[in-house]
Scaffold this motif. Structure first.
Motif, PDB file in Angstrom:
ATOM      1  N   TRP A   1      72.520  90.639  14.444  1.00  0.00           N
ATOM      2  CA  TRP A   1      73.825  90.002  14.572  1.00  0.00           C
ATOM      3  C   TRP A   1      74.903  90.937  14.044  1.00  0.00           C
ATOM      4  O   TRP A   1      74.722  91.572  13.012  1.00  0.00           O
ATOM      5  CB  TRP A   1      73.845  88.700  13.763  1.00  0.00           C
ATOM      6  CG  TRP A   1      72.800  87.717  14.179  1.00  0.00           C
ATOM      7  CD1 TRP A   1      71.489  87.679  13.795  1.00  0.00           C
ATOM      8  CD2 TRP A   1      72.981  86.621  15.075  1.00  0.00           C
ATOM      9  NE1 TRP A   1      70.847  86.630  14.392  1.00  0.00           N
ATOM     10  CE2 TRP A   1      71.740  85.953  15.182  1.00  0.00           C
ATOM     11  CE3 TRP A   1      74.072  86.124  15.784  1.00  0.00           C
ATOM     12  CZ2 TRP A   1      71.556  84.832  15.968  1.00  0.00           C
ATOM     13  CZ3 TRP A   1      73.891  84.998  16.568  1.00  0.00           C
ATOM     14  CH2 TRP A   1      72.644  84.366  16.659  1.00  0.00           C
TER      15      TRP A   1
ATOM     16  N   ARG B   1      77.932  87.580  16.167  1.00  0.00           N
ATOM     17  CA  ARG B   1      77.580  87.638  17.585  1.00  0.00           C
ATOM     18  C   ARG B   1      76.229  88.347  17.687  1.00  0.00           C
ATOM     19  O   ARG B   1      76.024  89.408  17.107  1.00  0.00           O
ATOM     20  CB  ARG B   1      78.640  88.414  18.366  1.00  0.00           C
ATOM     21  CG  ARG B   1      78.323  88.588  19.857  1.00  0.00           C
ATOM     22  CD  ARG B   1      79.402  89.374  20.576  1.00  0.00           C
ATOM     23  NE  ARG B   1      79.822  90.598  19.900  1.00  0.00           N
ATOM     24  CZ  ARG B   1      79.190  91.776  19.979  1.00  0.00           C
ATOM     25  NH1 ARG B   1      78.125  91.906  20.719  1.00  0.00           N
ATOM     26  NH2 ARG B   1      79.652  92.832  19.332  1.00  0.00           N
ATOM     27  N   ARG B   2      75.305  87.739  18.437  1.00  0.00           N
ATOM     28  CA  ARG B   2      73.971  88.353  18.595  1.00  0.00           C
ATOM     29  C   ARG B   2      74.113  89.611  19.446  1.00  0.00           C
ATOM     30  O   ARG B   2      74.727  89.588  20.501  1.00  0.00           O
ATOM     31  CB  ARG B   2      73.010  87.372  19.269  1.00  0.00           C
ATOM     32  CG  ARG B   2      71.566  87.840  19.253  1.00  0.00           C
ATOM     33  CD  ARG B   2      70.650  86.935  20.070  1.00  0.00           C
ATOM     34  NE  ARG B   2      70.744  85.533  19.762  1.00  0.00           N
ATOM     35  CZ  ARG B   2      69.963  84.882  18.896  1.00  0.00           C
ATOM     36  NH1 ARG B   2      69.041  85.546  18.228  1.00  0.00           N
ATOM     37  NH2 ARG B   2      70.105  83.588  18.695  1.00  0.00           N
TER      38      ARG B   2
ATOM     39  N   ASP C   1      74.722  82.758  21.666  1.00  0.00           N
ATOM     40  CA  ASP C   1      74.741  84.083  21.054  1.00  0.00           C
ATOM     41  C   ASP C   1      75.760  84.186  19.929  1.00  0.00           C
ATOM     42  O   ASP C   1      76.153  85.279  19.532  1.00  0.00           O
ATOM     43  CB  ASP C   1      75.016  85.157  22.117  1.00  0.00           C
ATOM     44  CG  ASP C   1      73.787  85.411  22.979  1.00  0.00           C
ATOM     45  OD1 ASP C   1      72.673  85.059  22.550  1.00  0.00           O
ATOM     46  OD2 ASP C   1      73.941  85.973  24.074  1.00  0.00           O
ATOM     47  N   ARG C   2      76.200  83.062  19.413  1.00  0.00           N
ATOM     48  CA  ARG C   2      77.139  83.011  18.276  1.00  0.00           C
ATOM     49  C   ARG C   2      76.476  82.286  17.117  1.00  0.00           C
ATOM     50  O   ARG C   2      75.681  81.362  17.317  1.00  0.00           O
ATOM     51  CB  ARG C   2      78.434  82.275  18.652  1.00  0.00           C
ATOM     52  CG  ARG C   2      79.249  82.950  19.716  1.00  0.00           C
ATOM     53  CD  ARG C   2      79.904  84.183  19.176  1.00  0.00           C
ATOM     54  NE  ARG C   2      80.797  84.780  20.155  1.00  0.00           N
ATOM     55  CZ  ARG C   2      81.746  85.614  19.844  1.00  0.00           C
ATOM     56  NH1 ARG C   2      81.951  85.978  18.602  1.00  0.00           N
ATOM     57  NH2 ARG C   2      82.498  86.132  20.779  1.00  0.00           N
TER      58      ARG C   2
END
Length: 165
Positions: A33, A162-163, A143-144
């Protein structure tokens, strides 16, 4: 052939499948991340925790370890270009604008983050600390991920991730 061994095999197979189903939820935090933003709220002020350009990563491994490095990309470089030869002011600035730590983490049966234990840190007071959902929450939405943390004196910190992997 006796029916007992067959019944026992079926019962064990059913229990094994049930146990696997209970612990096989996808680990939601697994991966790498990158920090999008971080704010700190001392006494009602909402200010950037790691400057306007945070440069930070958080990594959760499949074997339940994590590494977190939080830095401010605008931290001034040391004039000496040697880590051990910084001035008091350079060292103070570097320490106040960054932290790195690592340890182990847990997820619950739903795959949601449930806590961590710090095994090493650039801030020695954190070594050995254990955080539960009462102190630290990580909520994944696609993805957050939103991290909310309360320091012992009550200061609130919120980090958006964020991934990347």
């Amino acid at each position: 052939m006796s029916i007992r061994p067959v019944m026992l095999a079926l019962a064990l197979g059913t229990l094994s499948s049930f146990a696997f189903a209970q612990t096989s939820a996808e680990n939601q935090v697994l991966g790498t991340w990158k920090m999008v933003s971080a704010t700190i709220d001392p006494g009602g002020k909402n200010i950037p925790a790691y400057g306007e350009k945070p440069n930070s990563l958080l990594v959760f491994t499949p074997d339940m370890h994590f590494v977190e490095v939080l830095t401010d990309a605008d931290t001034p470089r040391f004039a000496s270009n040697a880590r051990g030869e910084g001035t008091d002011e350079e060292n103070r600035m570097a320490m106040s604008r960054s932290i790195g730590f690592f340890g182990t983490y847990t997820v619950d049966s739903n795959g949601e983050f449930s806590g961590n234990r710090v095994l090493g840190s650039t801030f020695p007071n954190w070594v050995g600390s254990v955080r539960t959902r009462d102190d630290l929450t990580l909520v994944v939405n696609g993805d957050r991920m939103t991290e909310q943390f309360r320091r012992p004196e009550g200061t609130e910190i919120q980090i958006e991730w964020r991934r990347v992997e």
